[in-house]
Design an enzyme around this catalytic site. Structure first.
Site, PDB file in Angstrom:
ATOM      1  N   GLY A 143       1.726  -6.909   3.971  1.00 29.69           N
ATOM      2  CA  GLY A 143       2.511  -7.696   3.297  1.00 29.69           C
ATOM      3  C   GLY A 143       3.920  -7.208   3.095  1.00 29.69           C
ATOM      4  O   GLY A 143       5.291  -7.540   3.395  1.00 29.69           O
TER       5      GLY A 143
ATOM      6  N   MET B  22       0.884  -1.202   0.103  1.00 29.90           N
ATOM      7  CA  MET B  22      -0.065   0.040  -0.015  1.00 29.90           C
ATOM      8  C   MET B  22       0.658   1.295  -0.075  1.00 29.90           C
ATOM      9  O   MET B  22       2.129   1.130   0.321  1.00 29.90           O
ATOM     10  CB  MET B  22      -0.710   0.199   1.251  1.00 29.90           C
ATOM     11  N   VAL B  23       0.229   2.185  -0.406  1.00 32.18           N
ATOM     12  CA  VAL B  23       1.027   3.604  -0.270  1.00 32.18           C
ATOM     13  C   VAL B  23       0.306   4.150   0.965  1.00 32.18           C
ATOM     14  O   VAL B  23      -0.961   4.478   1.032  1.00 32.18           O
ATOM     15  CB  VAL B  23       0.749   4.569  -1.288  1.00 32.18           C
ATOM     16  N   ASP B  24       1.185   4.435   2.102  1.00 35.30           N
ATOM     17  CA  ASP B  24       0.618   5.116   3.323  1.00 35.30           C
ATOM     18  C   ASP B  24       0.649   6.575   3.111  1.00 35.30           C
ATOM     19  O   ASP B  24       1.670   7.155   3.003  1.00 35.30           O
ATOM     20  CB  ASP B  24       1.375   4.696   4.448  1.00 35.30           C
TER      21      ASP B  24
ATOM     22  N   GLU C 264      -4.923  -8.833   3.801  1.00 32.96           N
ATOM     23  CA  GLU C 264      -4.921  -7.791   2.947  1.00 32.96           C
ATOM     24  C   GLU C 264      -5.179  -8.144   1.342  1.00 32.96           C
ATOM     25  O   GLU C 264      -5.103  -7.325   0.502  1.00 32.96           O
ATOM     26  CB  GLU C 264      -4.081  -6.710   2.966  1.00 32.96           C
TER      27      GLU C 264
ATOM     28  N   ASP D 166       3.792  -5.622  12.039  1.00 39.14           N
ATOM     29  CA  ASP D 166       4.297  -6.154  11.038  1.00 39.14           C
ATOM     30  C   ASP D 166       5.786  -6.289  11.106  1.00 39.14           C
ATOM     31  O   ASP D 166       6.579  -7.476  10.589  1.00 39.14           O
ATOM     32  CB  ASP D 166       4.110  -5.050   9.770  1.00 39.14           C
TER      33      ASP D 166
ATOM     34  N   GLY E 215       4.378  -7.607  25.639  1.00 39.30           N
ATOM     35  CA  GLY E 215       4.878  -8.664  24.657  1.00 39.30           C
ATOM     36  C   GLY E 215       4.317  -9.592  23.928  1.00 39.30           C
ATOM     37  O   GLY E 215       3.464  -9.096  23.111  1.00 39.30           O
TER      38      GLY E 215
ATOM     39  N   GLU F 257       2.618  -3.669  24.325  1.00 35.02           N
ATOM     40  CA  GLU F 257       3.701  -3.280  25.251  1.00 35.02           C
ATOM     41  C   GLU F 257       3.961  -4.478  26.189  1.00 35.02           C
ATOM     42  O   GLU F 257       4.961  -4.500  27.047  1.00 35.02           O
ATOM     43  CB  GLU F 257       3.731  -2.092  25.805  1.00 35.02           C
TER      44      GLU F 257
HETATM   45  O1  RIB Z   1       0.282  -2.540   9.534  1.00 33.60           O
HETATM   46  C1  RIB Z   1       0.231  -1.410   9.223  1.00 33.60           C
HETATM   47  C2  RIB Z   1      -0.207  -1.018   7.746  1.00 33.60           C
HETATM   48  O2  RIB Z   1      -1.534  -1.492   7.526  1.00 33.60           O
HETATM   49  C3  RIB Z   1       0.081  -0.009   7.045  1.00 33.60           C
HETATM   50  O3  RIB Z   1       1.228   0.127   6.496  1.00 33.60           O
HETATM   51  C4  RIB Z   1      -0.990   0.040   5.892  1.00 33.60           C
HETATM   52  O4  RIB Z   1      -0.683   0.222   4.858  1.00 33.60           O
HETATM   53  C5  RIB Z   1      -1.977  -1.062   6.317  1.00 33.60           C
HETATM   54  O5  RIB Z   1      -1.786  -2.037   5.418  1.00 33.60           O
END
Ligand code: RIB
Length: 306
Positions: free
Chosen positions: A41, A11-13, A140, A253, A226, A224
């Site tokens: 991903g 994705m582009v954030d 996603e 991620d 763990g 936080e």
């Molecule tokens: O987990 C964070 C991600 O969730 C972001 O980068 C956004 O793109 C969404 O996929």
């Protein structure tokens, strides 16, 4: 170094840093904006690659100005992107993200081209996938592709990891039971099992249910607090690390990418989880998603400071 395959989104954030969410009909000024490469991903692939893993990515980009940027980004981190293809006439995936001053976030996703990653794309990459020591999946992309990837992994004896984010109800029990690794956060675990998860004990009980259904290793990420392991290796918890969080976006991620990189190297579960907890903590001290992931040298430095 063993190769990791990530079959998933990019994705582009579009990240807006806010003091508060606007009310309906209200226009509100926000202090800051940043654009970056994201997608669960791609984030996981980049985290693993930044830590030195050999990564193969299967994904789709759109037919727009974001696509080139995403492809260049994969190349920058040495990720094998030969199976990241453009989809004509479709937008790339985008994620408008709102980060509040307490570091917490709200995310919208538009799948765009990610919805076009199909089982046939797994078939097309099967020779390269067979060289991988681990296949990493999230939610996603289309469920049919996730299920096909699980079937492919099982048929070829490749360990398979699902991070069920964003969570959806009604996942196929048959496919879940074939997983080697299932790594949800507490919210995802509650939604998927239908159980209340509001304590360590309830997280343990829900994870145990999944293990009894056939999943080999369940790891619940606890922010936080763990992470909790329940599975073939028994039950244990890795303690969290306290940091000054600035932006928690992509922390899950970071955990998955770091865990995949280390587990695929030597199969040491506790070490991979301990590093993943620390890597995720380190990531929340920076802004953005991939931009907040340290490389191996910066991560070693962070570990030295603990
Ligand atoms: O987990 C964070 C991600 O969730 C972001 O980068 C956004 O793109 C969404 O996929």
């Amino acid at each position: 170094m063993n190769k990791i395959a990530v079959i998933g989104s990019n994705m582009v954030d579009l990240i807006t840093y806010i003091d508060r969410m606007p009310a309906q009909g209200e226009t509100l000024e926000a202090p800051n904006f940043a654009m970056g490469c994201g997608g669960k991903g791609a984030n996981q692939a980049v985290a693993a690659a930044k830590l030195g893993a050999d990564v193969l990515m299967l994904s789709k980009v759109g037919d727009d100005m974001f696509a080139d940027n995403t492809l260049v980004n994969f190349t920058r981190y040495g990720i094998d992107a030969q199976f990241v293809q453009r989809v004509p006439g479709v937008s790339s995936g985008v994620a408008p993200i709102f980060v509040q001053s307490d570091s917490h976030n709200s995310i919208l996703i538009v799948k765009g081209a990610n919805a076009h990653l199909k089982p046939a794309d797994i078939d097309a990459a099967q020779a390269a996938l067979r060289d991988c020591a681990l296949i990493v999946l999230q939610l996603e992309i289309e469920l049919e592709t996730v299920y096909y990837a699980i079937e492919f992994a099982k048929a070829n004896g490749i360990p398979v990891l699902l991070n069920p984010a964003p969570a959806v109800k009604g996942l196929s029990r048959e496919h879940l039971s074939q997983l080697d690794f299932f790594i949800p956060n507490e919210t995802e675990l509650a939604l998927i099992t239908g159980q209340t998860v509001d304590s360590l004990e309830s997280a343990r009980a829900a994870a145990l249910q999944l293990v009894q259904d056939g999943i080999r290793h369940v790891i619940v990420t606890l922010g936080e607090k763990g992470a909790l392991y329940v599975g073939e290796e028994g039950e244990f918890r890795v303690e969290g690390i306290k940091v000054d969080a600035r932006d928690t976006t992509g922390a899950g991620d970071a955990f998955i990418g770091c865990f995949a990189r280390h587990w695929s190297e030597d199969g040491d579960m506790r070490n991979a989880m301990t590093r993943a907890v620390a890597y995720s903590a380190c990531s929340v001290t920076g802004l953005g998603t991939q931009s907040s992931y340290p490389d191996a040298a910066a991560f070693a430095h962070f570990l030295d400071t603990l």
